[in-house]
Design an enzyme around this catalytic site. Sequence first.
Site, PDB file in Angstrom:
ATOM      1  N   ASP A   1       0.935  -1.343   0.398  1.00  0.00           N
ATOM      2  CA  ASP A   1       0.529  -0.185  -0.162  1.00  0.00           C
ATOM      3  C   ASP A   1       0.840   0.953  -0.229  1.00  0.00           C
ATOM      4  O   ASP A   1       2.055   1.633   0.998  1.00  0.00           O
ATOM      5  CB  ASP A   1      -0.633  -0.106   1.151  1.00  0.00           C
ATOM      6  CG  ASP A   1      -2.340   1.156   1.675  1.00  0.00           C
ATOM      7  OD1 ASP A   1      -1.411   1.883   0.152  1.00  0.00           O
ATOM      8  OD2 ASP A   1      -2.973   1.445   2.264  1.00  0.00           O
TER       9      ASP A   1
ATOM     10  N   LYS B   1       4.731  10.366 -18.477  1.00  0.00           N
ATOM     11  CA  LYS B   1       3.816  12.436 -19.067  1.00  0.00           C
ATOM     12  C   LYS B   1       2.521  12.034 -18.478  1.00  0.00           C
ATOM     13  O   LYS B   1       1.695  11.049 -18.316  1.00  0.00           O
ATOM     14  CB  LYS B   1       4.054  12.863 -20.517  1.00  0.00           C
ATOM     15  CG  LYS B   1       3.084  11.602 -21.005  1.00  0.00           C
ATOM     16  CD  LYS B   1       2.594  12.258 -22.147  1.00  0.00           C
ATOM     17  CE  LYS B   1       1.212  12.804 -21.733  1.00  0.00           C
ATOM     18  NZ  LYS B   1      -0.263  12.047 -21.989  1.00  0.00           N
TER      19      LYS B   1
ATOM     20  N   HIS C   1       6.083   8.577 -25.133  1.00  0.00           N
ATOM     21  CA  HIS C   1       6.317   6.642 -25.354  1.00  0.00           C
ATOM     22  C   HIS C   1       6.034   7.016 -26.667  1.00  0.00           C
ATOM     23  O   HIS C   1       6.827   6.387 -27.514  1.00  0.00           O
ATOM     24  CB  HIS C   1       4.562   5.870 -25.178  1.00  0.00           C
ATOM     25  CG  HIS C   1       3.231   6.377 -25.504  1.00  0.00           C
ATOM     26  ND1 HIS C   1       2.483   6.626 -24.619  1.00  0.00           N
ATOM     27  CD2 HIS C   1       3.229   5.632 -26.512  1.00  0.00           C
ATOM     28  CE1 HIS C   1       1.306   6.849 -25.497  1.00  0.00           C
ATOM     29  NE2 HIS C   1       1.880   6.741 -26.784  1.00  0.00           N
TER      30      HIS C   1
ATOM     31  N   LYS D   1       8.737   5.239 -30.184  1.00  0.00           N
ATOM     32  CA  LYS D   1       7.978   5.114 -31.209  1.00  0.00           C
ATOM     33  C   LYS D   1       8.985   4.901 -32.797  1.00  0.00           C
ATOM     34  O   LYS D   1      10.158   5.468 -32.464  1.00  0.00           O
ATOM     35  CB  LYS D   1       6.676   5.742 -31.960  1.00  0.00           C
ATOM     36  CG  LYS D   1       5.657   5.432 -31.408  1.00  0.00           C
ATOM     37  CD  LYS D   1       4.558   6.168 -31.989  1.00  0.00           C
ATOM     38  CE  LYS D   1       3.371   6.246 -30.694  1.00  0.00           C
ATOM     39  NZ  LYS D   1       2.312   5.605 -31.170  1.00  0.00           N
TER      40      LYS D   1
ATOM     41  N   GLU E   1      -7.026  10.372 -32.940  1.00  0.00           N
ATOM     42  CA  GLU E   1      -7.756   9.454 -32.188  1.00  0.00           C
ATOM     43  C   GLU E   1      -9.226   8.806 -32.395  1.00  0.00           C
ATOM     44  O   GLU E   1     -10.439   9.894 -32.300  1.00  0.00           O
ATOM     45  CB  GLU E   1      -7.693   8.679 -30.895  1.00  0.00           C
ATOM     46  CG  GLU E   1      -6.186   9.482 -30.588  1.00  0.00           C
ATOM     47  CD  GLU E   1      -6.093   9.631 -29.201  1.00  0.00           C
ATOM     48  OE1 GLU E   1      -6.160   8.013 -28.635  1.00  0.00           O
ATOM     49  OE2 GLU E   1      -5.412  10.812 -28.671  1.00  0.00           O
TER      50      GLU E   1
ATOM     51  N   ASP F   1      -3.301  16.557 -22.764  1.00  0.00           N
ATOM     52  CA  ASP F   1      -3.461  15.294 -22.532  1.00  0.00           C
ATOM     53  C   ASP F   1      -2.403  14.488 -23.993  1.00  0.00           C
ATOM     54  O   ASP F   1      -1.271  13.947 -23.855  1.00  0.00           O
ATOM     55  CB  ASP F   1      -4.558  14.680 -23.161  1.00  0.00           C
ATOM     56  CG  ASP F   1      -4.607  12.886 -22.624  1.00  0.00           C
ATOM     57  OD1 ASP F   1      -3.929  12.210 -22.267  1.00  0.00           O
ATOM     58  OD2 ASP F   1      -5.064  12.462 -24.006  1.00  0.00           O
TER      59      ASP F   1
ATOM     60  N   HIS G   1       3.478  14.958 -26.366  1.00  0.00           N
ATOM     61  CA  HIS G   1       3.030  14.069 -27.939  1.00  0.00           C
ATOM     62  C   HIS G   1       3.727  15.528 -28.861  1.00  0.00           C
ATOM     63  O   HIS G   1       4.376  14.761 -29.560  1.00  0.00           O
ATOM     64  CB  HIS G   1       1.940  13.492 -27.808  1.00  0.00           C
ATOM     65  CG  HIS G   1       2.028  12.476 -26.855  1.00  0.00           C
ATOM     66  ND1 HIS G   1       2.925  11.732 -26.223  1.00  0.00           N
ATOM     67  CD2 HIS G   1       1.065  11.652 -26.271  1.00  0.00           C
ATOM     68  CE1 HIS G   1       2.230  10.701 -25.648  1.00  0.00           C
ATOM     69  NE2 HIS G   1       1.239  10.675 -25.328  1.00  0.00           N
TER      70      HIS G   1
ATOM     71  N   LYS H   1     -10.231  13.302 -29.884  1.00  0.00           N
ATOM     72  CA  LYS H   1     -10.698  12.119 -29.516  1.00  0.00           C
ATOM     73  C   LYS H   1     -11.818  11.643 -30.382  1.00  0.00           C
ATOM     74  O   LYS H   1     -12.545  12.800 -30.946  1.00  0.00           O
ATOM     75  CB  LYS H   1     -11.160  11.983 -28.080  1.00  0.00           C
ATOM     76  CG  LYS H   1     -10.049  12.352 -27.712  1.00  0.00           C
ATOM     77  CD  LYS H   1      -8.978  11.155 -26.831  1.00  0.00           C
ATOM     78  CE  LYS H   1      -8.110  11.284 -25.876  1.00  0.00           C
ATOM     79  NZ  LYS H   1      -6.607  11.138 -25.701  1.00  0.00           N
TER      80      LYS H   1
ATOM     81  N   LYS I   1      -8.074   6.457 -36.441  1.00  0.00           N
ATOM     82  CA  LYS I   1      -6.539   6.831 -35.784  1.00  0.00           C
ATOM     83  C   LYS I   1      -5.625   7.409 -36.746  1.00  0.00           C
ATOM     84  O   LYS I   1      -5.949   5.707 -38.156  1.00  0.00           O
ATOM     85  CB  LYS I   1      -6.268   5.405 -34.647  1.00  0.00           C
ATOM     86  CG  LYS I   1      -4.770   6.045 -34.509  1.00  0.00           C
ATOM     87  CD  LYS I   1      -4.847   5.274 -33.257  1.00  0.00           C
ATOM     88  CE  LYS I   1      -3.448   5.244 -32.397  1.00  0.00           C
ATOM     89  NZ  LYS I   1      -3.393   6.007 -31.827  1.00  0.00           N
TER      90      LYS I   1
HETATM   91  C1  BG6 Z   1      -1.845   8.738 -24.256  1.00  0.00           C
HETATM   92  C2  BG6 Z   1      -3.016   9.830 -24.154  1.00  0.00           C
HETATM   93  O1  BG6 Z   1      -0.874   9.572 -23.666  1.00  0.00           O
HETATM   94  O2  BG6 Z   1      -1.757   8.819 -25.938  1.00  0.00           O
HETATM   95  C3  BG6 Z   1      -4.461   9.023 -24.179  1.00  0.00           C
HETATM   96  O3  BG6 Z   1      -2.373   9.987 -22.403  1.00  0.00           O
HETATM   97  C4  BG6 Z   1      -3.822   8.825 -25.688  1.00  0.00           C
HETATM   98  O4  BG6 Z   1      -5.074  10.059 -24.364  1.00  0.00           O
HETATM   99  C5  BG6 Z   1      -2.864   8.261 -26.298  1.00  0.00           C
HETATM  100  O5  BG6 Z   1      -5.005   8.001 -26.208  1.00  0.00           O
HETATM  101  C6  BG6 Z   1      -1.636   8.258 -27.532  1.00  0.00           C
HETATM  102  O6  BG6 Z   1      -1.153   7.547 -27.853  1.00  0.00           O
HETATM  103  P1  BG6 Z   1      -1.057   5.873 -29.647  1.00  0.00           P
HETATM  104  O7  BG6 Z   1      -0.160   5.548 -29.109  1.00  0.00           O
HETATM  105  O8  BG6 Z   1      -1.781   6.024 -29.370  1.00  0.00           O
HETATM  106  O9  BG6 Z   1      -1.131   7.643 -30.094  1.00  0.00           O
END
Ligand code: BG6
Length: 487
Positions: A93, A148, A178, A182, A216, A235, A240, A336, A341
């Site tokens: 915890d 992030k 992330h 890529k 997305e 976000d 990104h 979104k 996508k």
């Molecule tokens: C995340 C966001 O960092 O990246 C999400 O918090 C988003 O809202 C996601 O959906 C998108 O990542 P990817 O790799 O699917 O483009």
Amino acid sequence: MKPEAAIKIKSFVLFGALGDLSIRKLIPAWYYLERDHMLDDGLQILGVGRQELTKSQFKEKVNDALSTNVSDEYLDDDIISKLLNHFDYCCCDLQNPNSYKVLSLNLKEWSKPVAYYLAISPKLFENVFNGLNSEQIITSSCRIVVEKPIGYDLESSKDINAKLLKHFNESQIYRIDHYLGKETVQNLITLRFANSLFSSQWNSKSIDYIEITAAESVGIEDRWGYFDGMGQLRDMVQSHLLQLLCLITMEPPNRLNDQSIRSEKVKVLEALKPIDEEGIESNFVSAQYTNGKNKLAYIEEEGADVTSDTETFVSIKAEIQNWRWKGVPFYLRTGKRMVSKMTQIVIHFKSDGHYIFDQDSESLKGNTLIISLHPSESISLQVFTKPHGVDKHSTLRSDPMSLDFIKTQKLLNIPSGYQSLLMDILNGNQSLFLCKEEVELAWQWCDNALEAHKKSNQELYFYPAGTNGPKESEQLIQSNGHEWHEE
Ligand code: BG6
């Protein structure tokens, strides 16, 4: 990118081992690394979670995560059992200081150095730092990994950074976005600086405008609570899209190491023109999705507050005030519940001044370079050619010269960003991680834009789910004589 020599991590502690990020992204990434023989046999991974589980129950969970998140064609029992050998579990915890005693006992016999990965809410960061500190399991060679978003605005990000820096040096801190893991994103540096064809043209003399789109098709689903407090700008744009912008526009780093790359990215962020109240109308559009194509509106999603005015879409015209990019607009767009996508960067080159072909062909304009991150990971240059045949008057064609990485490199599948990032954490290579300055400058720019938007009279626009966003986003780009590249 070639990592510089650093001490290798021997043990990995995954806080939030039963959470969404671990289950969907991190555990599958470990699997692919095992498949590709990238993991040392002795590497130990300690999952930390709140549930009381035995080691074998945890391994069952890891197994389930793999069955759900790795496609059947890649699943192999031998690889699974090798991977499971690395894993152990500790119930903690994180708000209870006594838990860290248990954790410390668990780690006692484990090989050092250790990397601590916080796949948990930032609200718990301080508890973890204090807990690790009081058990004296923060050493000078350990690493700490945070995801992030680092904070919610400039102030909160400074607060998190200060807490991190109280216990760790900057060289021990791995701030993850992330997108930087890529493959195509990493390839941006190679594309730009290993190909003189592009490096010589990469400036305002040759480039008309640049688009970055991260569309997305998903909505907010069960993340409403988190997302409503953030919105799409915080976000997606804050890290990104601005990171992509940095890699596309930065000056050549002196070397391929973390310090050189980070300092070039920092310069781009410093040169970003702030969006002020006056600039909002012509540079900024924010919108929210309504229902459409059998999908619920944002304010109808589960757990939603019907009065929410949080944006689920933004498009922005950004400017970089430096020698290379004077006058070049950068259009950033993300939302979104859009039609599909699609993540791509489109570089529009200028057309030649004197045009010798027929008028109809002139509308084809300059060449475009499309760097796609999703659905394919590919690079494609649109070039003009004469159609084959005897008709001397036919309109020119625009066709792609394409590089699809799966096909050209005969890959089984494109690795997820996390594979590369996990290896960099193990090997001590920080080039693909953000430094404090990058995070804070990016927040400053976003805070300015949000503040200016709040003060201006600009309304929140709307777009039906399953579309390309509101018409105001089209108008934003068209008012400069440009258009979004749609497949
Ligand atoms: C995340 C966001 O960092 O990246 C999400 O918090 C988003 O809202 C996601 O959906 C998108 O990542 P990817 O790799 O699917 O483009």
